[in-house]
Enzyme design. Structure first.
Site, PDB file in Angstrom:
ATOM      1  N   TRP A   8      32.212 -77.108 -42.358  1.00  0.00           N
ATOM      2  CA  TRP A   8      33.559 -76.551 -42.220  1.00  0.00           C
ATOM      3  C   TRP A   8      33.781 -75.288 -43.030  1.00  0.00           C
ATOM      4  CZ3 TRP A   8      34.611 -76.946 -47.289  1.00  0.00           C
ATOM      5  CH2 TRP A   8      34.119 -78.055 -47.989  1.00  0.00           C
ATOM      6  N   ASN A   9      32.839 -74.923 -43.892  1.00  0.00           N
ATOM      7  CA  ASN A   9      33.168 -73.814 -44.802  1.00  0.00           C
ATOM      8  C   ASN A   9      33.053 -72.440 -44.162  1.00  0.00           C
ATOM      9  OD1 ASN A   9      30.372 -74.390 -44.815  1.00  0.00           O
ATOM     10  ND2 ASN A   9      30.084 -73.262 -46.715  1.00  0.00           N
ATOM     11  N   LYS A  59      27.907 -78.512 -32.399  1.00  0.00           N
ATOM     12  CA  LYS A  59      28.923 -79.481 -32.834  1.00  0.00           C
ATOM     13  C   LYS A  59      29.500 -79.016 -34.165  1.00  0.00           C
ATOM     14  CE  LYS A  59      29.469 -82.884 -35.254  1.00  0.00           C
ATOM     15  NZ  LYS A  59      30.758 -82.860 -35.988  1.00  0.00           N
ATOM     16  N   GLY A 106      24.867 -78.390 -44.032  1.00  0.00           N
ATOM     17  CA  GLY A 106      25.797 -79.359 -44.611  1.00  0.00           C
ATOM     18  C   GLY A 106      25.240 -79.896 -45.915  1.00  0.00           C
ATOM     19  N   GLU A 122      19.861 -76.496 -43.796  1.00  0.00           N
ATOM     20  CA  GLU A 122      20.377 -75.597 -44.843  1.00  0.00           C
ATOM     21  C   GLU A 122      21.384 -76.435 -45.612  1.00  0.00           C
ATOM     22  OE1 GLU A 122      22.647 -73.821 -46.899  1.00  0.00           O
ATOM     23  OE2 GLU A 122      23.519 -72.799 -45.148  1.00  0.00           O
ATOM     24  N   LEU A 123      21.026 -76.791 -46.848  1.00  0.00           N
ATOM     25  CA  LEU A 123      21.746 -77.865 -47.536  1.00  0.00           C
ATOM     26  C   LEU A 123      22.420 -77.365 -48.816  1.00  0.00           C
ATOM     27  CD1 LEU A 123      18.987 -80.557 -46.868  1.00  0.00           C
ATOM     28  CD2 LEU A 123      20.989 -80.005 -45.470  1.00  0.00           C
ATOM     29  N   CYS A 128      27.562 -72.906 -50.079  1.00  0.00           N
ATOM     30  CA  CYS A 128      26.319 -73.516 -50.543  1.00  0.00           C
ATOM     31  C   CYS A 128      25.631 -72.661 -51.592  1.00  0.00           C
ATOM     32  CB  CYS A 128      25.396 -73.736 -49.354  1.00  0.00           C
ATOM     33  SG  CYS A 128      25.287 -72.280 -48.315  1.00  0.00           S
TER      34      CYS A 128
HETATM   35  N1  LIG Z   1      25.388 -76.512 -47.493  1.00  0.00           N
HETATM   36  C1  LIG Z   1      26.614 -76.253 -47.090  1.00  0.00           C
HETATM   37  O1  LIG Z   1      26.915 -75.160 -46.635  1.00  0.00           O
HETATM   38  C2  LIG Z   1      27.639 -77.329 -47.122  1.00  0.00           C
HETATM   39  C3  LIG Z   1      27.623 -78.344 -48.055  1.00  0.00           C
HETATM   40  N2  LIG Z   1      28.603 -79.270 -48.054  1.00  0.00           N
HETATM   41  C4  LIG Z   1      28.584 -80.288 -49.096  1.00  0.00           C
HETATM   42  O2  LIG Z   1      28.821 -81.537 -48.495  1.00  0.00           O
HETATM   43  C5  LIG Z   1      29.889 -82.196 -49.140  1.00  0.00           C
HETATM   44  C6  LIG Z   1      30.577 -83.120 -48.180  1.00  0.00           C
HETATM   45  O3  LIG Z   1      31.109 -82.393 -47.100  1.00  0.00           O
HETATM   46  P1  LIG Z   1      30.977 -82.979 -45.635  1.00  0.00           P
HETATM   47  O4  LIG Z   1      31.903 -82.291 -44.748  1.00  0.00           O
HETATM   48  O5  LIG Z   1      31.080 -84.449 -45.685  1.00  0.00           O
HETATM   49  O6  LIG Z   1      29.499 -82.496 -45.270  1.00  0.00           O
HETATM   50  P2  LIG Z   1      28.463 -83.109 -44.257  1.00  0.00           P
HETATM   51  O7  LIG Z   1      27.144 -82.605 -44.621  1.00  0.00           O
HETATM   52  O8  LIG Z   1      28.618 -84.580 -44.178  1.00  0.00           O
HETATM   53  O9  LIG Z   1      28.936 -82.496 -42.853  1.00  0.00           O
HETATM   54  C7  LIG Z   1      28.448 -81.285 -42.323  1.00  0.00           C
HETATM   55  C8  LIG Z   1      28.294 -81.405 -40.823  1.00  0.00           C
HETATM   56  O10 LIG Z   1      27.322 -82.393 -40.530  1.00  0.00           O
HETATM   57  C9  LIG Z   1      27.854 -83.389 -39.678  1.00  0.00           C
HETATM   58  N3  LIG Z   1      27.190 -84.648 -40.016  1.00  0.00           N
HETATM   59  C10 LIG Z   1      27.243 -85.323 -41.177  1.00  0.00           C
HETATM   60  N4  LIG Z   1      26.433 -86.403 -41.134  1.00  0.00           N
HETATM   61  C11 LIG Z   1      25.854 -86.412 -39.933  1.00  0.00           C
HETATM   62  C12 LIG Z   1      24.934 -87.275 -39.292  1.00  0.00           C
HETATM   63  N5  LIG Z   1      24.441 -88.357 -39.895  1.00  0.00           N
HETATM   64  N6  LIG Z   1      24.546 -86.979 -38.039  1.00  0.00           N
HETATM   65  C13 LIG Z   1      25.027 -85.893 -37.408  1.00  0.00           C
HETATM   66  N7  LIG Z   1      25.923 -85.034 -37.958  1.00  0.00           N
HETATM   67  C14 LIG Z   1      26.328 -85.294 -39.205  1.00  0.00           C
HETATM   68  C15 LIG Z   1      29.332 -83.345 -39.959  1.00  0.00           C
HETATM   69  O11 LIG Z   1      30.034 -83.887 -38.889  1.00  0.00           O
HETATM   70  P3  LIG Z   1      31.413 -84.652 -39.066  1.00  0.00           P
HETATM   71  O12 LIG Z   1      31.836 -84.580 -40.477  1.00  0.00           O
HETATM   72  O13 LIG Z   1      32.293 -83.950 -38.138  1.00  0.00           O
HETATM   73  O14 LIG Z   1      31.102 -86.038 -38.647  1.00  0.00           O
HETATM   74  C16 LIG Z   1      29.538 -81.850 -40.079  1.00  0.00           C
HETATM   75  O15 LIG Z   1      29.550 -81.256 -38.804  1.00  0.00           O
HETATM   76  C17 LIG Z   1      30.738 -81.065 -49.683  1.00  0.00           C
HETATM   77  O16 LIG Z   1      31.543 -81.484 -50.716  1.00  0.00           O
HETATM   78  C18 LIG Z   1      29.682 -80.101 -50.113  1.00  0.00           C
HETATM   79  O17 LIG Z   1      29.201 -80.461 -51.384  1.00  0.00           O
HETATM   80  C19 LIG Z   1      29.589 -79.259 -47.130  1.00  0.00           C
HETATM   81  C20 LIG Z   1      29.656 -78.283 -46.181  1.00  0.00           C
HETATM   82  C21 LIG Z   1      28.700 -77.214 -46.149  1.00  0.00           C
HETATM   83  C1  LIG Z   2      22.120 -65.073 -48.162  1.00  0.00           C
HETATM   84  C2  LIG Z   2      23.524 -65.650 -48.179  1.00  0.00           C
HETATM   85  C3  LIG Z   2      23.727 -66.669 -47.122  1.00  0.00           C
HETATM   86  C4  LIG Z   2      25.116 -67.229 -47.098  1.00  0.00           C
HETATM   87  C5  LIG Z   2      25.077 -68.586 -46.517  1.00  0.00           C
HETATM   88  C6  LIG Z   2      26.305 -69.083 -45.973  1.00  0.00           C
HETATM   89  C7  LIG Z   2      27.451 -68.965 -46.844  1.00  0.00           C
HETATM   90  C8  LIG Z   2      28.630 -69.142 -46.346  1.00  0.00           C
HETATM   91  C9  LIG Z   2      29.826 -68.876 -47.145  1.00  0.00           C
HETATM   92  O1  LIG Z   2      29.722 -68.523 -48.313  1.00  0.00           O
HETATM   93  O2  LIG Z   2      30.913 -69.035 -46.594  1.00  0.00           O
END
Ligand SMILES: NC(=O)C1=CN([C@@H]2O[C@H](COP(=O)(O)OP(=O)(O)OC[C@H]3O[C@@H](n4cnc5c(N)ncnc54)[C@H](OP(=O)(O)O)[C@@H]3O)[C@@H](O)[C@H]2O)C=CC1
Ligand SMILES: CCCCCC/C=C/C(=O)O
Length: 500
Positions: free
Chosen positions: A160-161, A184, A236, A258-259, A292
């Site tokens: 969502w970010n 999705k 995520g 990308e975590l 992230c």
């Molecule tokens: N690396 C990054 O850019 C991000 C990291 N985060 C971290 O994650 C934490 C929690 O945020 P959250 O929104 O719960 O992040 P999630 O990683 O759970 O969600 C990210 C996406 O993955 C989907 N998803 C999650 N689990 C599954 C699964 N088992 N199978 C398929 N799709 C899945 C979610 O769908 P849905 O929720 O719609 O079911 C959403 O579209 C944050 O506090 C932050 O620390 C969050 C966002 C981005």
């Molecule tokens: C090399 C930088 C990649 C940025 C990754 C995505 C970041 C998103 C954001 O900050 O909203």
């Protein structure tokens, strides 16, 4: 699924795109999305079930075995460049939609939308340059060559970010490679992706090349486990990424992940301090820290610790929190109430650990911010790298300060994390800058800058920050399979019992 009230039924109701048709969920279920500045519902989207995901994957498979593959690579590239042009025209409107959906500053979204078309131009230009090789012959009368073929249907799962940016990291190289896509978005922020999807038909893409299913875990889980999805591109949390990878492994779908991160922003005492302070602020307070690559650990050389921290705190206290649509706002709300609560709990536990909250550490008290999910820019001092607040990804405007004495100690602390996504280094010593850039185990290192991004630089994580790379020339090969083709040029019969 959230059950809409009669008031919710008055909200703009978006549909999802499957096989070129705008559809509701087959059971009519809808998600309600909340504007994090007002705390109120502002739009609804279909809450897709497994049947809807199956329909989207079927549409993507049909486009793959039909019109998309029938087009030449140059024609596919031309579609992508038309999409880039449309994005240039519609970018400002899309920016407002995403800001309303996730609270990211319009100030930042406008910049993102100005550069997003470049992803489709760059990868569109690459579409007809994905060349195989003709390895020199090592066997008599045999001609060999390689082909980079599209991997198949790609499932792109977004957080969502930054939905549109992170979608483009995946969709642009996937389309260039000749794949078709089912996207999705996160259930909290589906609307900007649906608005973006409206451009595909106009750009001339055949139906089914680009599909969007909006929904929650049911939809995501089905997409990941669908046997006809050849590749999952996910952004995520690390925990969800591990689930996704395990589920994809059941049918050996490829993954890029990308975590999370806990990136160090390292300031040496020879740094240009004005620039470093700016970079530290940008690293943690831009996007309200919901990125992230947030520079959430400030590693500062002890000789300048007090001065640097005091100056960062002085500026942090004056950051203008406000309506993300107002271009003068400097920080918006957290994207969801759950995220705000998560941030608050981290800071509470840091306090309980005896750490000092130098500034922030609470929700703002200004009445005009009361409805939004705001949290003040926060600095925690007195920590070492073992404290929870220095180890876990918070995804909020919380900076943890850790002092160091020597370059070797800075490297040790920087690398003492399960993550490895980004790092900042602030120094005027060019030799040290390169030594640090090489020693830090992270996918991106910014020297005397932070959070820079472009379509042609690879992005991804070491360790538990991910697998694979997005952006850059090589990203296309995350979406191809390489095939070796062998042609016997001789007319001789070969011994069937001996390897050729
Ligand atoms: N690396 C990054 O850019 C991000 C990291 N985060 C971290 O994650 C934490 C929690 O945020 P959250 O929104 O719960 O992040 P999630 O990683 O759970 O969600 C990210 C996406 O993955 C989907 N998803 C999650 N689990 C599954 C699964 N088992 N199978 C398929 N799709 C899945 C979610 O769908 P849905 O929720 O719609 O079911 C959403 O579209 C944050 O506090 C932050 O620390 C969050 C966002 C981005
Ligand atoms: C090399 C930088 C990649 C940025 C990754 C995505 C970041 C998103 C954001 O900050 O909203």
């Amino acid at each position: 699924m959230t059950v809409p009230t009669s008031a919710d039924r008055q909200l703009p109701a978006y549909q999802m795109l499957i096989g070129g048709e705008w559809r509701d969920a087959s059971d009519g279920a809808r998600l309600i999305t909340v504007n994090p500045f007002t705390g109120k519902s502002w739009a609804t989207a279909p809450d897709a079930g497994e049947q809807d995901v199956d329909a989207a994957v079927a549409a993507a498979s049909a486009a793959l075995s039909g019109p998309w593959t029938a087009m030449t690579a140059s024609e596919r590239g031309a579609c992508m460049r038309r999409l880039a042009q449309l994005l240039r025209e519609r970018g400002p409107a899309l920016a407002e939609v995403e800001t309303t959906d996730n609270g990211k500053l319009l100030r930042e979204m406008s910049g993102q939308m100005a550069s997003l078309p470049d992803w489709y131009d760059y990868f569109g230009g690459l579409a007809d340059k994905i060349e195989g090789a003709t390895p020199p012959p090592t066997k008599a009368n045999v001609f060999t060559y390689t082909r980079h073929e599209p991997i198949g249907v790609v499932g792109a799962i977004l957080p969502w970010n930054s939905p549109l940016l992170l979608m483009s990291f995946k969709v642009a190289p996937a389309l260039a490679a000749g794949c078709t896509v089912v996207v999705k978005p996160a259930e909290q922020t589906p609307i900007s992706t649906l608005a973006f999807a409206q451009l595909f038909e106009e750009a001339g893409f055949p139906p089914g090349v680009f599909n969007v299913v909006t929904g929650g875990r049911t939809a995501g889980a089905r997409l990941v486990s669908h046997p006809d999805v050849a590749k999952i591109a996910f952004t995520g949390s690390t925990e969800s990424g591990i689930h996704v990878m395990k589920s994809a492994a059941d049918h050996l779908a490829r993954v890029t992940l990308e975590l999370g991160g806990k990136s160090p922003n390292i300031v040496f005492d020879d740094a240009d301090l004005d620039a470093a302070i700016n970079g530290v602020l940008s690293g943690i307070y831009a996007a309200s820290g919901q990125t992230c690559i947030a520079g959430s650990r400030l590693l500062v050389q002890r000789t300048i610790h007090d001065e640097l921290v005091a100056r960062v705190a002085a500026r942090a206290r004056t950051i203008r929190l406000g309506d993300p649509l107002d271009l003068s706002s400097e920080m918006g709300p957290c994207a969801t109430i759950e995220q705000l609560e998560k941030v608050m709990l981290f800071v509470e536990r840091a306090r309980a650990d005896g750490l000092k909250v130098l500034c922030g550490g609470q929700r703002p008290t200004a009445p005009e911010l009361a409805e939004g999910y705001f949290y003040e820019p926060t600095i925690v001092t007195g920590a070492n790298n073992g404290h929870e607040i220095a180890r876990e990804e918070i995804f909020g405007p919380v900076l943890t300060v850790i002092p160091f004495d020597s370059e070797a100690e800075a490297i040790e602390i920087a690398n003492d994390t399960r993550f490895g996504l980004g790092a900042g280094v602030w120094t005027t010593d060019i030799k040290r800058a390169h030594r640090m850039a090489h020693a830090i185990r992270a996918g991106s290192v910014w020297v005397n800058c932070y959070r820079m991004l472009t379509y042609n630089m690879p992005f991804g994580g070491y360790k538990m920050s991910g697998i694979g790379r997005e952006n850059g020339l090589d990203a296309v090969h995350e979406y191809t399979e390489t095939k070796g083709v062998w042609i016997d040029l001789s007319n001789e019969s070969r011994d069937p019992f001996v390897m050729g």
